[in-house]
Design a protein around this motif. Structure first.
Motif, PDB file in Angstrom:
ATOM      1  N   ILE A 255       0.855  -1.187   0.000  1.00 35.04           N
ATOM      2  CA  ILE A 255       0.000   0.000   0.000  1.00 35.04           C
ATOM      3  C   ILE A 255       0.891   1.237   0.000  1.00 35.04           C
ATOM      4  CG2 ILE A 255      -1.901   1.198   1.158  1.00 35.04           C
ATOM      5  CD1 ILE A 255      -2.690  -1.442   2.451  1.00 35.04           C
ATOM      6  N   ILE A 276      -1.652  -1.252  -4.008  1.00 35.78           N
ATOM      7  CA  ILE A 276      -2.738  -0.310  -3.739  1.00 35.78           C
ATOM      8  C   ILE A 276      -2.115   1.065  -3.579  1.00 35.78           C
ATOM      9  CG2 ILE A 276      -4.567   0.319  -2.103  1.00 35.78           C
ATOM     10  CD1 ILE A 276      -4.786  -2.666  -1.404  1.00 35.78           C
ATOM     11  N   ILE A 278      -2.723   5.235  -2.751  1.00 31.81           N
ATOM     12  CA  ILE A 278      -3.566   6.338  -2.285  1.00 31.81           C
ATOM     13  C   ILE A 278      -2.798   7.617  -2.575  1.00 31.81           C
ATOM     14  CG2 ILE A 278      -4.626   7.437  -0.268  1.00 31.81           C
ATOM     15  CD1 ILE A 278      -4.757   4.548   0.965  1.00 31.81           C
ATOM     16  N   GLU A 282      -4.525  12.272  -9.510  1.00 32.55           N
ATOM     17  CA  GLU A 282      -4.980  11.099 -10.259  1.00 32.55           C
ATOM     18  C   GLU A 282      -4.027  10.731 -11.388  1.00 32.55           C
ATOM     19  OE1 GLU A 282      -8.597  11.496 -12.439  1.00 32.55           O
ATOM     20  OE2 GLU A 282      -8.335  13.657 -12.713  1.00 32.55           O
ATOM     21  N   PHE A 287      -0.196   5.159 -10.145  1.00 31.37           N
ATOM     22  CA  PHE A 287      -1.449   4.536 -10.595  1.00 31.37           C
ATOM     23  C   PHE A 287      -1.269   3.674 -11.844  1.00 31.37           C
ATOM     24  CE2 PHE A 287      -3.460   8.130  -8.146  1.00 31.37           C
ATOM     25  CZ  PHE A 287      -4.016   7.315  -7.166  1.00 31.37           C
ATOM     26  N   ALA A 290      -0.577   0.396 -10.138  1.00 35.73           N
ATOM     27  CA  ALA A 290      -1.437  -0.006  -9.020  1.00 35.73           C
ATOM     28  C   ALA A 290      -2.607  -0.854  -9.515  1.00 35.73           C
ATOM     29  CB  ALA A 290      -1.953   1.226  -8.285  1.00 35.73           C
ATOM     30  N   ILE A 292      -5.205  -1.354  -7.476  1.00 35.24           N
ATOM     31  CA  ILE A 292      -6.344  -0.658  -6.885  1.00 35.24           C
ATOM     32  C   ILE A 292      -5.882   0.735  -6.490  1.00 35.24           C
ATOM     33  CG2 ILE A 292      -8.029  -0.666  -5.003  1.00 35.24           C
ATOM     34  CD1 ILE A 292      -7.407  -3.741  -4.764  1.00 35.24           C
ATOM     35  N   GLY A 293      -6.576   1.742  -6.978  1.00 26.92           N
ATOM     36  CA  GLY A 293      -6.190   3.104  -6.651  1.00 26.92           C
ATOM     37  C   GLY A 293      -7.336   3.846  -5.988  1.00 26.92           C
ATOM     38  N   LEU A 294      -6.983   4.746  -5.100  1.00 24.50           N
ATOM     39  CA  LEU A 294      -7.988   5.630  -4.518  1.00 24.50           C
ATOM     40  C   LEU A 294      -7.417   7.047  -4.557  1.00 24.50           C
ATOM     41  CD1 LEU A 294     -10.662   6.191  -3.123  1.00 24.50           C
ATOM     42  CD2 LEU A 294      -9.686   5.389  -0.973  1.00 24.50           C
ATOM     43  N   VAL A 295      -8.118   7.920  -5.292  1.00 24.59           N
ATOM     44  CA  VAL A 295      -7.651   9.287  -5.445  1.00 24.59           C
ATOM     45  C   VAL A 295      -8.236  10.145  -4.330  1.00 24.59           C
ATOM     46  CG1 VAL A 295      -7.603  11.322  -6.953  1.00 24.59           C
ATOM     47  CG2 VAL A 295      -7.487   9.025  -7.952  1.00 24.59           C
ATOM     48  N   ILE A 301      -8.321   9.988   4.031  1.00 24.64           N
ATOM     49  CA  ILE A 301      -8.578   8.602   3.656  1.00 24.64           C
ATOM     50  C   ILE A 301      -7.988   7.595   4.643  1.00 24.64           C
ATOM     51  CG2 ILE A 301      -7.965   6.830   1.943  1.00 24.64           C
ATOM     52  CD1 ILE A 301      -8.186   9.029  -0.201  1.00 24.64           C
TER      53      ILE A 301
END
Ligand SMILES: Cc1cc2nc3c(=O)[nH]c(=O)nc-3n(C[C@H](O)[C@H](O)[C@H](O)COP(=O)(O)OP(=O)(O)OC[C@H]3O[C@@H](n4cnc5c(N)ncnc54)[C@H](O)[C@@H]3O)c2cc1C
Ligand SMILES: Nc1ncnc2c1ncn2[C@@H]1O[C@H](COP(=O)(O)O)[C@@H](O)[C@H]1O
Lengths: 309, 250
Positions: A255, A276, A278, A282, A287, A290, A292-295, A301
C-alpha cells in the motif's frame, strides 16, 4: 557443481534472506553452507536443518563476529578451492562481501540474479529493473548475489546437514567494528512481510508519518516502508527505504500512501502481488502500476480506512 | 592527503530507459547522459574534506567515452575537483576491469582515500569499490552515510539493512557513498567556465596494460513484464471491501 551459500545471521539465528539463496544454489548443484561469526554454533545447527543442505562449514572466531569483509573474504577464498560457486543473498552484508571475494578470485560477480537459466547463464535486472539482461559467464568460479524476492524460500526443516568446523584467516588488521544502531521492532521485517504500508513525502513530517501510517500498519499486521524522499527528510530511518537503492520487496499487498511512483521507487516494489495506491493526484505514475487506486487526500482517507478495518 | 574519486557517465536518472527492439541493450542514442548520482555525492564529500583542510587535492577519474571530458569530468571539476584523468574507451568495461584500472591509477596517485559511488544506476552492479579494496588490500567502508577522518584512520557510518553500523578503517581506505552522505552542490555556470582550465590527463586502456576482455556476455536484454494499470475505487468503503477480498482484512 558444488555451491557454497553465505548464511546471513546475527550470531543467534539464521536470517530469512538465506533461504531464497539456498533455493537458487540448489538449481546449480550440491548445496553447502558457510556460517561465519562468533559464538554462532547454534546458527550452524539451525542452518543444517534447511532442506537440501549438505555440509555446513562453521567458522567461529572473534574476527568474524561482525562479518567484516576484510576478514571474511580470505576465508571464503580458501573454501573456494573446493567449491565451484559462492552465492550470497543480495543484502547489505552480501553486497559488501561478495565483490571482495570475486576480485580476490579474479572473477566477475553476477549481481542480484533473478533466475538460473543454466550452470553459466543467469538473468539480472539493470537500469532499476527497467530492463532484464540474460548474461553468460566465462569464469571458472561463480560469485553471485541473489535477489530474495525472485526465489522461493527453502524449507527451514527436513535437512540433515553435517556441521564441520573450519578455521578463519584471523584478523586482517584493516578494520574494526565500532558500533551499530539497529532498530528493534515488533513489526514484521520489510523483506519478509506479507503486507507493507509505505509512506512518501506527502506525510510532511515524522509526527504525521507515525500518526497516519503506523495505525494502519498495526491493523493489517504490516511492515512499514517509505520512499527515499520520506527517508531523506528524516520522517523514518534509512532502513525503511524501498527502491532501486534501498530494499527490494514483493509482498502480497503493498500500500503506497502519498508516493508518486518514481522509477527508482517502483524498482523496489513492482513485483508485489497486489499494489494499492492512495494519492491525491490522479495522474501520479504510481497509478500506472497499481491494481487498486484511490484518489484523494491521505489525511482524510487513511484515518477513515484504519477506523473501518 | 589526496582523494581519488572514480566517476561514471550514465543515462540520466530522470530518463526512462528504453530497451532496444533487437534485444541487445538499452538505447543510449540521443538521450541525456549525466554523472552517476552516487558519484556526485562522492565528489561532494571529497571537496568538503579539502575545504576542511583534511585533504590536499581531489582527483577524479573516469573510464569511458572521450566525450566524458566535456560533460561529467567538466561537472566534476566545476564542483571542486582539482584535476581529472580520462581513460578513454568506446567499449563497456566491467566492474572487475574498472577496478583493475583504478588499482593502477591508485598506485600512481597514492591517494589516502578513494571515494566511489555505491552503485552505478545503469548496471546496478554495486561491486567496483569492494573489488578495488580487495585488489589493493585496503579496508572498505561501503554505503557510507557519514565519513569522519581522524588520526591514522577514518570512521565510516554505513547504511545497513537493519539500520546503521560504524566501522573504523585504517588508511588508505575505500569508501562508497550512500544517498544520505551529503547533498551535492550544483556546478554553477561561472564554476563550469573556470573548470575548463583545470587539467585533464588523457589516457587509454593500453597505457595501463590491463586485460579488460569481458567475462560476462550479454545474451539478450528484454523489458520486464509490464503491470496492467488496475481499477480505481471511489470510496474508502470500497477499498475496505477490496482488502477483505484479498484476505488481509477481516
Ligand atoms: C540515484 C537515485 C536513487 C534513488 N533511489 C530511490 C529508492 O531506492 N527509493 C525511492 O523511493 N526513491 C529513490 N530515489 C528518489 C526518487 O527519484 C523520488 O525522488 C522519490 O521516490 C520520491 O518520493 P515520494 O514519492 O515520496 O515524493 P514525491 O515524488 O514528492 O511524491 C509525493 C506524492 O504525494 C502525493 N500527495 C501529496 N500530498 C498528498 C495528500 N495530502 N494526499 C495524498 N497524496 C498526496 C503527491 O501527489 C505526490 O504524488 C532515487 C533517486 C536517485 C537520483
Ligand atoms: N567506468 C567507470 N569509470 C570510473 N568509475 C567507475 C566506472 N564504473 C564504475 N565506477 C565507480 O564504481 C562505482 C560503482 O559502480 P558499479 O560497481 O558498476 O555499480 C561507481 O559509482 C563509480 O564510482
Amino acid at each position: 557443481m558444488k555451491t557454497l551459500v553465505w548464511v546471513e545471521h546475527d550470531n543467534k539465528s539464521v536470517k530469512d534472506a538465506t533461504l531464497a539463496t539456498v533455493t537458487a544454489a540448489a538449481k546449480l548443484g550440491e548445496v553447502h553452507l558457510l556460517v561465519a561469526g562468533a559464538g554462532c554454533a547454534a546458527v550452524a545447527d539451525e542452518a543444517a536443518k534447511i532442506a537440501g543442505v549438505g555440509k555446513v562449514h562453521l567458522a567461529d572466531a572473534a574476527a568474524l563476529e561482525h562479518a567484516l569483509a576484510e576478514n571474511v573474504a580470505p576465508l571464503i577464498v580458501t573454501l573456494m578451492d573446493n567449491h565451484d560457486a559462492i552465492l550470497f543473498p543480495a543484502t547489505t552484508t552480501g553486497k559488501n562481501i561478495a565483490p571482495r571475494v570475486a576480485a580476490l578470485l579474479d572473477v566477475m560477480q553476477i549481481s542480484d540474479i533473478l533466475s538460473v537459466e543454466s550452470a553459466d547463464t543467469f538473468t539480472r535486472p539493470i537500469y532499476a529493473g527497467n530492463a532484464i539482461a540474460t548474461v553468460q559467464t566465462s569464469d571458472k568460479k561463480l560469485v553471485i548475489t541473489v535477489r530474495g524476492t525472485a526465489f522461493d524460500k527453502a524449507a527451514t526443516s527436513g535437512g540433515s546437514g553435517t556441521v564441520e568446523p573450519v578455521s578463519g584467516s584471523g584478523d586482517a588488521g584493516l578494520s574494526t567494528f565500532a558500533g551499530a544502531e539497529i532498530a528493534e521492532s515488533t513489526r514484521p521485517e520489510l523483506t519478509a512481510a506479507k503486507v507493507i504500508v509505505s509512506g512518501g513525502r506527502a506525510l510532511q513530517n515524522s509526527e504525521n508519518f507515525h500518526a497516519i501510517i503506523e495505525p494502519l500498519a498495526d491493523k493489517l499486521g504490516a511492515a512499514v516502508g517509505a520512499s527515499r524522499a520520506a527517508v531523506d527528510a528524516g520522517y523514518v530511518p534509512n532502513d525503511y527505504q524501498v527502491g532501486q537503492t534501498g530494499k527490494i520487496v514483493a509482498p502480497e499487498v503493498y500500500i503506497a500512501v502519498g508516493i508518486s511512483g518514481a522509477i527508482q521507487h517502483l524498482a523496489g516494489m513492482k513485483d508485489s502481488k497486489t499494489i494499492i495506491a492512495i494519492n491525491k493526484d490522479e495522474d501520479a505514475p504510481i497509478f500506472q502500476v497499481a491494481d487498486i487506486g484511490l484518489v484523494g487526500d491521505l489525511f482524510k482517507i487513511v484515518p477513515e480506512l484504519t477506523e473501518k478495518l | 592527503m589526496k582523494v581519488l574519486v572514480p566517476v561514471k557517465r550514465v543515462l540520466d536518472y530522470n530518463v526512462k530507459p528504453r530497451v532496444k527492439a533487437d534485444g541487445t541493450g538499452v538505447d543510449l542514442a540521443n538521450v541525456k547522459m549525466s554523472m552517476n548520482p552516487f558519484d556526485e555525492i562522492a565528489i561532494e564529500e571529497a571537496v568538503r574534506l579539502k575545504e576542511k583542510g583534511a585533504a590536499t587535492e581531489v582527483v577524479v577519474v573516469t573510464i569511458g567515452v572521450p566525450k566524458a571530458e566535456t560533460d561529467v569530468l567538466l561537472t566534476a571539476r566545476a564542483m571542486g575537483a582539482d584535476r581529472a584523468i580520462l581513460i578513454a574507451t568506446e567499449d563497456e568495461v566491467e566492474p572487475l576491469a574498472v577496478a583493475k584500472l583504478l588499482q593502477k591509477v591508485a598506485e600512481e596517485e597514492q591517494p589516502g582515500l578513494v571515494i566511489l559511488g555505491k552503485q552505478a544506476i545503469d548496471d546496478d552492479s554495486n561491486q567496483t569499490g569492494q573489488m578495488l579494496a580487495a585488489l589493493l588490500g585496503w579496508s572498505q567502508g561501503t554505503f557510507a552515510s557519514k565519513v569522519e577522518l581522524g588520526g591514522n584512520g577514518v570512521k565510516v557510518t554505513r547504511e545497513v539493512d537493519g539500520g546503521l553500523e560504524t566501522v573504523d578503517l585504517k588508511l588508505p581506505a575505500i569508501v562508497t557513498t550512500d544517498l544520505r552522505l551529503n547533498e551535492p552542490r550544483y556546478a554553477t555556470l561561472p564554476n563550469i567556465m573556470k573548470a575548463k582550465s583545470k587539467p585533464v590527463a588523457k589516457k587509454t586502456i593500453a597505457d595501463y596494460g590491463i586485460d579488460v576482455a569481458p567475462r560476462l556476455k550479454t545474451l539478450k536484454v528484454v523489458e520486464p513484464g509490464k503491470r496492467q494499470a488496475g481499477i480505481k475505487v471511489g470510496s474508502v468503503d470500497e477499498l475496505v471491501e477490496k482488502l477483505k477480498g484479498l484476505g488481509v482484512a477481516k
